[in-house]
Design a protein around this motif. Sequence first.
Motif, PDB file in Angstrom:
ATOM      1  N   VAL A  33       0.865  -1.206   0.000  1.00  0.00           N
ATOM      2  CA  VAL A  33       0.000   0.000   0.000  1.00  0.00           C
ATOM      3  C   VAL A  33       0.896   1.251   0.000  1.00  0.00           C
ATOM      4  CG1 VAL A  33      -2.121  -0.944   0.977  1.00  0.00           C
ATOM      5  CG2 VAL A  33      -0.257  -0.321   2.499  1.00  0.00           C
ATOM      6  N   PRO A  34       1.647   1.484  -1.072  1.00  0.00           N
ATOM      7  CA  PRO A  34       2.616   2.594  -1.090  1.00  0.00           C
ATOM      8  C   PRO A  34       1.981   3.964  -0.905  1.00  0.00           C
ATOM      9  CG  PRO A  34       2.282   1.694  -3.301  1.00  0.00           C
ATOM     10  CD  PRO A  34       1.604   0.762  -2.358  1.00  0.00           C
ATOM     11  N   ASN A  35       0.732   4.137  -1.318  1.00  0.00           N
ATOM     12  CA  ASN A  35       0.078   5.441  -1.189  1.00  0.00           C
ATOM     13  C   ASN A  35      -0.262   5.796   0.256  1.00  0.00           C
ATOM     14  OD1 ASN A  35       0.129   5.710  -3.991  1.00  0.00           O
ATOM     15  ND2 ASN A  35      -1.879   4.752  -4.239  1.00  0.00           N
ATOM     16  N   LEU A  36      -0.232   4.776   1.131  1.00  0.00           N
ATOM     17  CA  LEU A  36      -0.599   5.011   2.536  1.00  0.00           C
ATOM     18  C   LEU A  36       0.605   5.064   3.470  1.00  0.00           C
ATOM     19  CD1 LEU A  36      -3.671   2.594   2.827  1.00  0.00           C
ATOM     20  CD2 LEU A  36      -3.701   5.060   2.414  1.00  0.00           C
ATOM     21  N   GLN A  37       1.815   5.024   2.902  1.00  0.00           N
ATOM     22  CA  GLN A  37       3.021   4.947   3.728  1.00  0.00           C
ATOM     23  C   GLN A  37       3.105   6.079   4.745  1.00  0.00           C
ATOM     24  OE1 GLN A  37       5.657   2.618   3.487  1.00  0.00           O
ATOM     25  NE2 GLN A  37       4.702   1.403   1.900  1.00  0.00           N
ATOM     26  N   TRP A  38       2.916   7.327   4.299  1.00  0.00           N
ATOM     27  CA  TRP A  38       3.075   8.474   5.201  1.00  0.00           C
ATOM     28  C   TRP A  38       1.898   8.603   6.153  1.00  0.00           C
ATOM     29  CZ3 TRP A  38       7.612  10.272   6.055  1.00  0.00           C
ATOM     30  CH2 TRP A  38       8.577  10.214   5.045  1.00  0.00           C
ATOM     31  N   ILE A  39       0.710   8.185   5.717  1.00  0.00           N
ATOM     32  CA  ILE A  39      -0.449   8.187   6.626  1.00  0.00           C
ATOM     33  C   ILE A  39      -0.214   7.190   7.758  1.00  0.00           C
ATOM     34  CG2 ILE A  39      -2.918   7.656   6.821  1.00  0.00           C
ATOM     35  CD1 ILE A  39      -3.210   8.593   3.901  1.00  0.00           C
ATOM     36  N   LEU A  40       0.273   5.983   7.398  1.00  0.00           N
ATOM     37  CA  LEU A  40       0.581   4.967   8.407  1.00  0.00           C
ATOM     38  C   LEU A  40       1.699   5.441   9.327  1.00  0.00           C
ATOM     39  CD1 LEU A  40       0.446   1.733   6.207  1.00  0.00           C
ATOM     40  CD2 LEU A  40      -1.199   2.415   7.951  1.00  0.00           C
ATOM     41  N   PHE A  41       2.699   6.122   8.754  1.00  0.00           N
ATOM     42  CA  PHE A  41       3.797   6.654   9.562  1.00  0.00           C
ATOM     43  C   PHE A  41       3.250   7.605  10.631  1.00  0.00           C
ATOM     44  CE2 PHE A  41       6.905   9.945  10.529  1.00  0.00           C
ATOM     45  CZ  PHE A  41       8.042   9.208  10.824  1.00  0.00           C
ATOM     46  N   VAL A  96      11.018   3.717  10.772  1.00  0.00           N
ATOM     47  CA  VAL A  96      12.182   3.934   9.897  1.00  0.00           C
ATOM     48  C   VAL A  96      11.939   3.318   8.526  1.00  0.00           C
ATOM     49  CG1 VAL A  96      14.625   3.368   9.544  1.00  0.00           C
ATOM     50  CG2 VAL A  96      13.839   4.150  11.783  1.00  0.00           C
ATOM     51  N   ASP A  97      11.390   2.103   8.505  1.00  0.00           N
ATOM     52  CA  ASP A  97      11.118   1.416   7.238  1.00  0.00           C
ATOM     53  C   ASP A  97      10.056   2.153   6.422  1.00  0.00           C
ATOM     54  OD1 ASP A  97      12.962  -0.489   7.882  1.00  0.00           O
ATOM     55  OD2 ASP A  97      11.509  -1.959   8.594  1.00  0.00           O
ATOM     56  N   LEU A  98       9.047   2.695   7.099  1.00  0.00           N
ATOM     57  CA  LEU A  98       8.019   3.470   6.403  1.00  0.00           C
ATOM     58  C   LEU A  98       8.597   4.759   5.832  1.00  0.00           C
ATOM     59  CD1 LEU A  98       4.975   3.073   8.827  1.00  0.00           C
ATOM     60  CD2 LEU A  98       5.031   2.334   6.447  1.00  0.00           C
ATOM     61  N   CYS A  99       9.553   5.329   6.563  1.00  0.00           N
ATOM     62  CA  CYS A  99      10.169   6.594   6.134  1.00  0.00           C
ATOM     63  C   CYS A  99      11.119   6.383   4.959  1.00  0.00           C
ATOM     64  CB  CYS A  99      10.906   7.216   7.319  1.00  0.00           C
ATOM     65  SG  CYS A  99      11.462   8.901   7.046  1.00  0.00           S
ATOM     66  N   THR A 100      11.975   5.357   5.062  1.00  0.00           N
ATOM     67  CA  THR A 100      12.973   5.106   4.017  1.00  0.00           C
ATOM     68  C   THR A 100      12.431   4.251   2.879  1.00  0.00           C
ATOM     69  OG1 THR A 100      13.797   3.146   5.189  1.00  0.00           O
ATOM     70  CG2 THR A 100      14.850   5.258   5.704  1.00  0.00           C
ATOM     71  N   GLN A 101      11.373   3.469   3.174  1.00  0.00           N
ATOM     72  CA  GLN A 101      10.764   2.543   2.217  1.00  0.00           C
ATOM     73  C   GLN A 101      11.772   1.521   1.696  1.00  0.00           C
ATOM     74  OE1 GLN A 101       8.371   4.461  -0.777  1.00  0.00           O
ATOM     75  NE2 GLN A 101       7.369   5.833   0.676  1.00  0.00           N
TER      76      GLN A 101
END
Length: 323
Positions: A33-41, A96-101
């Motif tokens: 779900v790449p579009n939700l990465q920053w929302i999840l962060f 960290v993983d959500l931030c750096t992907q």
Amino acid sequence: MFYLLSVDEEKIKAEKSNASSLIEFILLGFSDVPNLQWILFGIFLIMYLTILMCNSTIVLITRTDPALQTPMYFFLSNFSFVEICYVTVTIPRMLVDLCTQKGNISILACATQMCFILMLGGTECLLLTAMAYDRYVAICNPLHYSLVMNHRICTQLVAACWISVIPVVIGQTYQIFSLPFCGSNRINHFICDIPPVLKLACGDTFVNEIAVYVVAMVFVMVPFMLIIFSYCKIICSILKLSSAKGRTKAFSTCSSHLIVVVLFYGTAGITYLQPKPNQSEITGKLLSLFYTILIPTLNPIIYTLRNKDIMAALRKLLSKILV
């Protein structure tokens, strides 16, 4: 025949080479779900800070307020400390993983994370059992409560919760990471948990799965059965009380703990006692999110909002800070 033998030998050598060359895993996390990465962060960061703040507050007020110097709150403060450690092992890495992907994690770091997750999770299970025993003695044997649950006994129970878990968890982690890992190094999860890591192991993992099942029975099901037994005795004692007010007060002191027990043991039991083929990767992620983030967020809220003593101590603390 010789040709077939040489082909088989080459395959074995190739598998050994791949296993020996594997130096890191990749945690896929929420890459689907790449579009939700920053929302999840943002959501996980807020929940992490909430967990730290609420549990730290519980530890502070249970250690400093004279009205909370009882075995029940002694166990609660230790439980809150374990919760802080537990989420610190999992959530910062996830952020960290959500931030750096990226999600790259060395085998040593993966084994260390798994070891701490199992150790702290097992300690929580045993602490919840000790808390149930405390309520059992307080309600079913109140005249001997101060004698049975003195400070020395409480300290020994907490120490036993920690010490008994450590050698078992270290042994199990070593056993799992002694397996050869060949082929894919992608862990379809956001933490190094047992089920997704075992899926990447080569060869027969039946013995490891049985070991996981046995350890889960010892540290999840046996404590859970002891808690159920304690609460059966507690409920029988409460129902015998003649005063409705007394019954309500007794139930209120146990209800928060019982809610936490059902939430924590329910998800832990499904995760580690369910046969490996029957658990989908999506289900595993959702269950892990539940007991690694959601339950630690709810625990302090359940214990504070449903406890008049803690709320009174919190108001006193806030009045001292604001004055």
